[in-house]
Design a protein around this motif. Structure first.
Motif, PDB file in Angstrom:
ATOM      1  N   SER A  62       0.969  -1.199  -0.049  1.00 44.03           N
ATOM      2  CA  SER A  62       0.049  -0.119   0.090  1.00 44.03           C
ATOM      3  C   SER A  62       1.019   1.206  -0.026  1.00 44.03           C
ATOM      4  O   SER A  62       2.080   1.118   0.234  1.00 44.03           O
ATOM      5  CB  SER A  62      -0.843   0.083   1.218  1.00 44.03           C
ATOM      6  N   CYS A  63       0.178   2.469  -0.296  1.00 45.05           N
ATOM      7  CA  CYS A  63       1.126   3.641   0.037  1.00 45.05           C
ATOM      8  C   CYS A  63       1.507   3.865   1.428  1.00 45.05           C
ATOM      9  O   CYS A  63       2.250   4.321   1.793  1.00 45.05           O
ATOM     10  CB  CYS A  63       0.333   4.890  -0.482  1.00 45.05           C
ATOM     11  N   SER A  64       0.487   3.457   2.300  1.00 42.79           N
ATOM     12  CA  SER A  64       0.658   3.578   3.656  1.00 42.79           C
ATOM     13  C   SER A  64       2.229   2.719   4.044  1.00 42.79           C
ATOM     14  O   SER A  64       3.181   3.131   4.787  1.00 42.79           O
ATOM     15  CB  SER A  64      -0.320   3.085   4.554  1.00 42.79           C
ATOM     16  N   PHE A  89      -4.432  12.368   4.702  1.00 41.20           N
ATOM     17  CA  PHE A  89      -5.575  11.342   5.065  1.00 41.20           C
ATOM     18  C   PHE A  89      -4.672  10.650   6.183  1.00 41.20           C
ATOM     19  O   PHE A  89      -3.649  10.812   6.648  1.00 41.20           O
ATOM     20  CB  PHE A  89      -5.178  10.541   3.887  1.00 41.20           C
ATOM     21  N   ALA A  91      -3.879   7.828   7.056  1.00 41.32           N
ATOM     22  CA  ALA A  91      -2.892   7.320   6.996  1.00 41.32           C
ATOM     23  C   ALA A  91      -1.450   7.665   7.142  1.00 41.32           C
ATOM     24  O   ALA A  91      -0.628   6.925   7.545  1.00 41.32           O
ATOM     25  CB  ALA A  91      -2.976   6.626   5.574  1.00 41.32           C
ATOM     26  N   VAL A  92      -1.346   8.983   6.939  1.00 43.78           N
ATOM     27  CA  VAL A  92      -0.121   9.513   6.876  1.00 43.78           C
ATOM     28  C   VAL A  92       0.378   9.656   8.358  1.00 43.78           C
ATOM     29  O   VAL A  92       1.439   9.281   8.793  1.00 43.78           O
ATOM     30  CB  VAL A  92      -0.079  10.976   6.211  1.00 43.78           C
ATOM     31  N   MET A 135      -2.317  16.583  -1.135  1.00 43.09           N
ATOM     32  CA  MET A 135      -3.842  16.020  -1.120  1.00 43.09           C
ATOM     33  C   MET A 135      -4.725  16.458  -2.404  1.00 43.09           C
ATOM     34  O   MET A 135      -4.630  17.412  -2.737  1.00 43.09           O
ATOM     35  CB  MET A 135      -4.210  16.906  -0.042  1.00 43.09           C
ATOM     36  N   ASP A 159       4.419  12.189  -0.383  1.00 43.48           N
ATOM     37  CA  ASP A 159       3.179  11.332  -0.241  1.00 43.48           C
ATOM     38  C   ASP A 159       2.240  11.713  -1.642  1.00 43.48           C
ATOM     39  O   ASP A 159       1.419  12.804  -1.834  1.00 43.48           O
ATOM     40  CB  ASP A 159       2.250  11.517   1.125  1.00 43.48           C
ATOM     41  N   ALA A 161       0.167   9.648  -3.114  1.00 49.17           N
ATOM     42  CA  ALA A 161      -0.786   8.628  -3.378  1.00 49.17           C
ATOM     43  C   ALA A 161      -1.717   8.940  -4.260  1.00 49.17           C
ATOM     44  O   ALA A 161      -2.038   7.924  -5.228  1.00 49.17           O
ATOM     45  CB  ALA A 161      -1.350   8.312  -1.822  1.00 49.17           C
ATOM     46  N   HIS A 162      -2.201  10.151  -4.389  1.00 48.52           N
ATOM     47  CA  HIS A 162      -3.200  10.537  -5.260  1.00 48.52           C
ATOM     48  C   HIS A 162      -2.818  11.626  -6.114  1.00 48.52           C
ATOM     49  O   HIS A 162      -3.763  12.410  -6.505  1.00 48.52           O
ATOM     50  CB  HIS A 162      -4.289  11.154  -4.240  1.00 48.52           C
ATOM     51  N   SER A 183      -0.025   5.219  -4.520  1.00 49.95           N
ATOM     52  CA  SER A 183      -1.124   4.145  -4.071  1.00 49.95           C
ATOM     53  C   SER A 183      -1.720   3.611  -5.389  1.00 49.95           C
ATOM     54  O   SER A 183      -1.981   4.156  -6.259  1.00 49.95           O
ATOM     55  CB  SER A 183      -2.252   4.876  -3.304  1.00 49.95           C
ATOM     56  N   GLN A 185      -4.528   1.956  -4.449  1.00 49.81           N
ATOM     57  CA  GLN A 185      -5.906   1.495  -3.999  1.00 49.81           C
ATOM     58  C   GLN A 185      -7.138   2.239  -5.081  1.00 49.81           C
ATOM     59  O   GLN A 185      -6.748   3.090  -6.004  1.00 49.81           O
ATOM     60  CB  GLN A 185      -6.251   2.249  -2.472  1.00 49.81           C
ATOM     61  N   LYS A 188      -7.612   5.607  -6.586  1.00 47.79           N
ATOM     62  CA  LYS A 188      -6.326   6.210  -7.236  1.00 47.79           C
ATOM     63  C   LYS A 188      -6.408   6.184  -8.717  1.00 47.79           C
ATOM     64  O   LYS A 188      -7.178   5.476  -9.204  1.00 47.79           O
ATOM     65  CB  LYS A 188      -5.165   6.088  -6.539  1.00 47.79           C
ATOM     66  N   GLY A 195      -2.509  -1.784  -3.124  1.00 48.05           N
ATOM     67  CA  GLY A 195      -1.214  -1.792  -3.670  1.00 48.05           C
ATOM     68  C   GLY A 195      -0.302  -0.335  -3.548  1.00 48.05           C
ATOM     69  O   GLY A 195      -1.314   0.718  -3.179  1.00 48.05           O
TER      70      GLY A 195
HETATM   71  C1  PLP Z   1      -4.944   7.191  -0.486  1.00 48.13           C
HETATM   72  C2  PLP Z   1      -4.015   7.828   0.236  1.00 48.13           C
HETATM   73  C3  PLP Z   1      -3.073   7.444   0.996  1.00 48.13           C
HETATM   74  C4  PLP Z   1      -3.073   5.852   1.547  1.00 48.13           C
HETATM   75  O1  PLP Z   1      -2.933   4.965   0.470  1.00 48.13           O
HETATM   76  P1  PLP Z   1      -2.861   3.512   0.813  1.00 48.13           P
HETATM   77  O2  PLP Z   1      -2.421   2.892  -0.405  1.00 48.13           O
HETATM   78  O3  PLP Z   1      -4.649   3.071   0.855  1.00 48.13           O
HETATM   79  O4  PLP Z   1      -2.104   3.018   1.909  1.00 48.13           O
HETATM   80  C5  PLP Z   1      -2.105   8.150   1.702  1.00 48.13           C
HETATM   81  N1  PLP Z   1      -2.140   9.515   1.466  1.00 48.13           N
HETATM   82  C6  PLP Z   1      -2.985  10.106   0.532  1.00 48.13           C
HETATM   83  C7  PLP Z   1      -2.803  11.641   0.312  1.00 48.13           C
HETATM   84  C8  PLP Z   1      -3.987   9.301  -0.008  1.00 48.13           C
HETATM   85  O5  PLP Z   1      -4.982   9.896  -0.976  1.00 48.13           O
END
Ligand code: PLP
Length: 397
Positions: A62-64, A89, A91-92, A135, A159, A161-162, A183, A185, A188, A195
């Motif tokens: 995952s991105c996490s 998010f 998760a960070v 973000m 980060d 992720a998105h 990410s 997920q 995304k 993943g």
């Molecule tokens: C989705 C997201 C994450 C987490 O990604 P995962 O793959 O679900 O762990 C982290 N930071 C941001 C900004 C996100 O949008």
């Protein structure tokens, strides 16, 4: 009755994935380190690194996991302070806690970007690493941030992720800091359900992350020219086993060719809707920063000159018209509202970020939407804005 566009479903996975998945199901070869060479996860890493122009890529769960392994790869001491934006998010901060570090939250402005004055004030000698969350693809001023971080000698993890596909002065987001994390997920740009992947040009960071991701014994020998670096770290680092499965890689690889189309259409859709919203005088989409080219699959806008009751009424009116609006700070238990991160214990208040979150709206806008569907989204949002601006007309008859 107006048609309600479906903004939640993902795009179908390209047909090419089926053939590869069938092959994997036949052979049962799902673990990335079984094949002698050319495992789908290895090929994904090579293709992703090439697409981004990075030297190394490591695909993970995952991105996490990528953020966690990035912090671990930096070899930070226990309880090291890590600067993160207060608009991100959950998760960070969670990845920071997972890495035995302490997050320090930085204010974010009404344009969803990091408040540079607060960033400068909080970049004290205690800070050992910085995570910049772009973000929803909104890029903070990376020139100013990198200048301050470099002057302080503090590494930056992006980060992204998105934010796959976003560029900043023609540089790909995720390639500006020491490490970039993405990410896979489902919400995304590349969807494997779950993943993530990290990219870096730093061989030592890559080697450490490879080992800790679970390249046990001599599995790291399958990481090409990283092998020698990895050998140095053999048995010296914990194995956190955050690997990606071959099945996930097989689902992602054929989507890489879709990235330019998703980026182009996502941006065009976003800008088309933004123009209509900005004409209401009530809904305001902040301007991109100069040099920023986003790859949006959603739109964020602020409610101007309204109170909490009107903001809630706007979301209700939009829902009645078929579009779900999430106001980050007003929806219950939102994972992007910093006051809900109770696992951090008590934190100083962040009034600027709080004020933004109380009026910032989030609507999904996937790249696959047609013009008619975009028009339906616009009609719902503009209609809802007019309804709360003119309550007498909306509710009077
Ligand atoms: C989705 C997201 C994450 C987490 O990604 P995962 O793959 O679900 O762990 C982290 N930071 C941001 C900004 C996100 O949008």
């Amino acid at each position: 009755m107006s048609t309600t566009p479906d903004v939640y479903s993902a795009e179908p996975i390209p047909e090419a994935a089926r053939v590869e998945i069938d092959r994997l199901l036949q052979s049962g070869d799902l673990f990335r380190y079984t094949a002698e060479a050319d495992a789908p996860v290895t090929l994904l890493e090579q293709e992703f690194a090439a697409m981004m122009g990075s030297r190394y890529a490591l695909a993970v769960a995952s991105c996490s996991a990528a953020l966690f392994l990035s912090l671990k790869a930096l070899d930070l001491p226990r309880d090291a302070h890590v600067l993160i934006p207060a608009f991100t998010f959950a998760a960070v901060p969670s990845a920071v806690v997972h890495a035995d570090c302490l997050p320090v939250l930085v204010e974010v402005g009404e344009n969803y970007r990091i408040d540079l004055d607060d960033f400068a004030a909080k970049l004290t000698p205690d800070i050992k690493a910085i995570i910049i969350s772009h973000m929803r693809g909104h890029t903070s001023d990376m020139k100013a941030i990198m200048a301050m971080a470099d002057a302080a000698g503090v590494p930056v993890i992006e980060d992204a992720a998105h934010s796959l596909g976003t560029t900043w002065h023609d540089r790909k987001i995720g390639t500006i800091g020491a490490i970039g994390c993405f990410s896979f997920q489902s919400y995304k740009l590349l969807n494997a359900g779950e993943g993530g992947i990290l990219i870096t040009d730093d061989a030592d960071l890559a080697a450490r992350a490879i080992i800790m991701s679970g390249a046990y014994e001599h599995a790291w020998a399958k990481h090409g020219d990283m092998a020698k670096r990895c050998a140095h770290w053999q048995n010296k680092l914990p194995l956190y086993n955050q690997r990606l499965s071959n099945l996930s890689a097989a689902i992602i690889r054929p989507q890489l060719a879709e990235v330019p189309r998703r980026v182009r259409d996502g941006l065009a859709n976003h800008n088309y809707v933004a123009e209509a919203l900005n004409q209401t005088g009530i809904l305001h989409v902040p301007e991109p920063l100069a040099g920023e080219r986003r790859a949006p699959d959603s739109i964020q806008f602020n409610l101007i000159g309204v109170d909490d009751a009107q903001a809630n009424a706007f979301a209700t009116e939009a829902a009645t018209r078929g579009v779900k609006v999430q106001i980050f700070g007003l929806s219950a238990d939102n994972a992007r509202a910093f006051w809900n991160w109770q696992f951090l214990g008590s934190q100083p208040d962040l009034p600027r970020t709080r004020a933004m979150l109380m009026r910032a709206c989030d609507v999904r806008l996937p790249a696959r939407l047609t013009k008619a569907e975009l028009d339906a989204v616009i009609a719902a949002l503009v209609g809802a804005a007019h309804a709360i601006a003119e309550p007498a007309r909306a509710y009077g008859t």
